[in-house]
Scaffold this motif. Sequence first.
Motif, short mmCIF file in Angstrom:
data_model
loop_
_atom_site.label_atom_id
_atom_site.label_comp_id
_atom_site.label_asym_id
_atom_site.label_seq_id
_atom_site.Cartn_x
_atom_site.Cartn_y
_atom_site.Cartn_z
N GLU A 62 0.39 -0.93 -0.10
CA GLU A 62 0.34 0.26 0.06
C GLU A 62 0.82 1.39 0.11
N ASN A 63 2.01 1.00 1.38
CA ASN A 63 2.67 2.58 0.51
C ASN A 63 3.06 2.80 -1.10
N TYR A 64 3.78 1.34 -1.13
CA TYR A 64 4.43 1.39 -2.24
C TYR A 64 3.61 2.21 -3.43
N LEU A 65 2.51 1.47 -3.19
CA LEU A 65 1.76 2.40 -4.41
C LEU A 65 1.10 3.27 -4.24
N GLN A 66 0.71 3.77 -2.89
CA GLN A 66 0.73 5.55 -3.17
C GLN A 66 1.73 6.18 -3.31
N SER A 67 3.01 6.09 -3.38
CA SER A 67 4.22 6.66 -3.32
C SER A 67 4.30 7.11 -5.61
N GLU A 68 4.12 5.64 -5.23
CA GLU A 68 4.11 5.63 -6.91
C GLU A 68 2.95 6.37 -7.79
N THR A 69 1.62 6.26 -6.82
CA THR A 69 0.83 7.14 -7.18
C THR A 69 1.12 8.54 -7.66
N SER A 70 1.52 8.79 -6.62
CA SER A 70 2.49 10.60 -5.74
C SER A 70 3.46 10.27 -7.76
N ARG A 71 4.13 9.58 -7.32
CA ARG A 71 5.61 10.24 -8.68
C ARG A 71 4.56 10.12 -9.91
N LEU A 72 3.72 9.78 -10.05
CA LEU A 72 3.15 9.20 -11.31
C LEU A 72 2.29 10.75 -12.10
N LYS A 73 1.71 11.03 -10.55
CA LYS A 73 0.92 12.41 -10.57
C LYS A 73 1.82 13.91 -11.28
N HIS A 74 3.27 13.22 -10.12
CA HIS A 74 3.59 14.38 -10.75
C HIS A 74 4.80 14.43 -12.08
N GLU A 75 4.98 12.93 -12.77
CA GLU A 75 5.52 13.48 -13.63
C GLU A 75 3.90 13.66 -14.75
N ASN A 76 3.34 13.30 -14.61
CA ASN A 76 1.75 13.42 -15.69
C ASN A 76 1.95 15.27 -15.64
N ALA A 77 1.96 15.54 -14.46
CA ALA A 77 1.76 17.25 -14.29
C ALA A 77 3.03 18.07 -15.28
N GLU A 78 4.12 17.59 -15.26
CA GLU A 78 5.21 17.64 -15.74
C GLU A 78 5.12 17.22 -17.60
N LEU A 79 4.18 16.20 -17.48
CA LEU A 79 4.68 16.34 -19.59
C LEU A 79 2.87 17.15 -19.50
N GLN A 80 2.11 17.18 -18.90
CA GLN A 80 1.25 18.16 -19.72
C GLN A 80 1.47 19.96 -19.62
N ARG A 81 2.36 20.57 -18.45
CA ARG A 81 3.14 21.62 -18.86
C ARG A 81 4.44 21.50 -20.58
N GLU A 82 4.62 19.78 -20.96
CA GLU A 82 5.77 20.39 -21.54
C GLU A 82 5.04 20.36 -22.87
N TYR A 83 3.74 19.83 -22.89
CA TYR A 83 2.82 19.25 -24.01
C TYR A 83 1.81 20.67 -24.54
N PHE A 84 1.15 21.75 -23.29
CA PHE A 84 1.31 22.53 -23.64
C PHE A 84 1.83 23.81 -24.10
N GLU A 85 2.90 23.51 -23.58
CA GLU A 85 4.23 24.97 -23.61
C GLU A 85 4.45 24.50 -25.24
N LEU A 86 4.41 23.06 -25.95
CA LEU A 86 4.78 22.81 -27.05
C LEU A 86 3.38 23.19 -28.11
N LYS A 87 2.58 22.99 -27.56
CA LYS A 87 1.14 23.55 -28.21
C LYS A 87 1.10 25.31 -28.47
N GLU A 88 1.84 25.03 -27.52
CA GLU A 88 1.61 27.03 -28.15
C GLU A 88 2.79 27.42 -28.85
N ILE A 89 3.78 26.99 -29.13
CA ILE A 89 4.38 26.82 -29.56
C ILE A 89 4.17 26.83 -30.88
#
Length: 92
Positions: A62-89
């Motif tokens: 359960e602790n592993y899954l919670q940390s993995e969820t947190s890591r994936l949320k952070h990674e998703n936020a980074e990728l979305q920011r990069e996606y929107f920057e590329l879309k804007e460019i």
Amino acid sequence: MQNEELYEEIDSSQSITQRYLGLSLTKFLSLIFIVLALGVYIGVLLYGTNSLEVLFELQEYENYLQSETSRLKHENAELQREYFELKEISAQ
């Protein structure tokens, strides 16, 4: 008089378990042993080391899954920011 003698004879020939429970001493002791053995077996199943190990493994997972969820949320936020920057460019 005969009834009293008969009752006295019955009382002296029967064991305590036969008088009060209707079981012979060996049957009574066998029953007690079976009940105790079954109780110990169920106790080991519910509270034994296997159950504790499974509980600890599940808590660790359960602790592993919670940390993995947190890591994936952070990674998703980074990728979305990069996606929107590329879309804007590309829109410019």
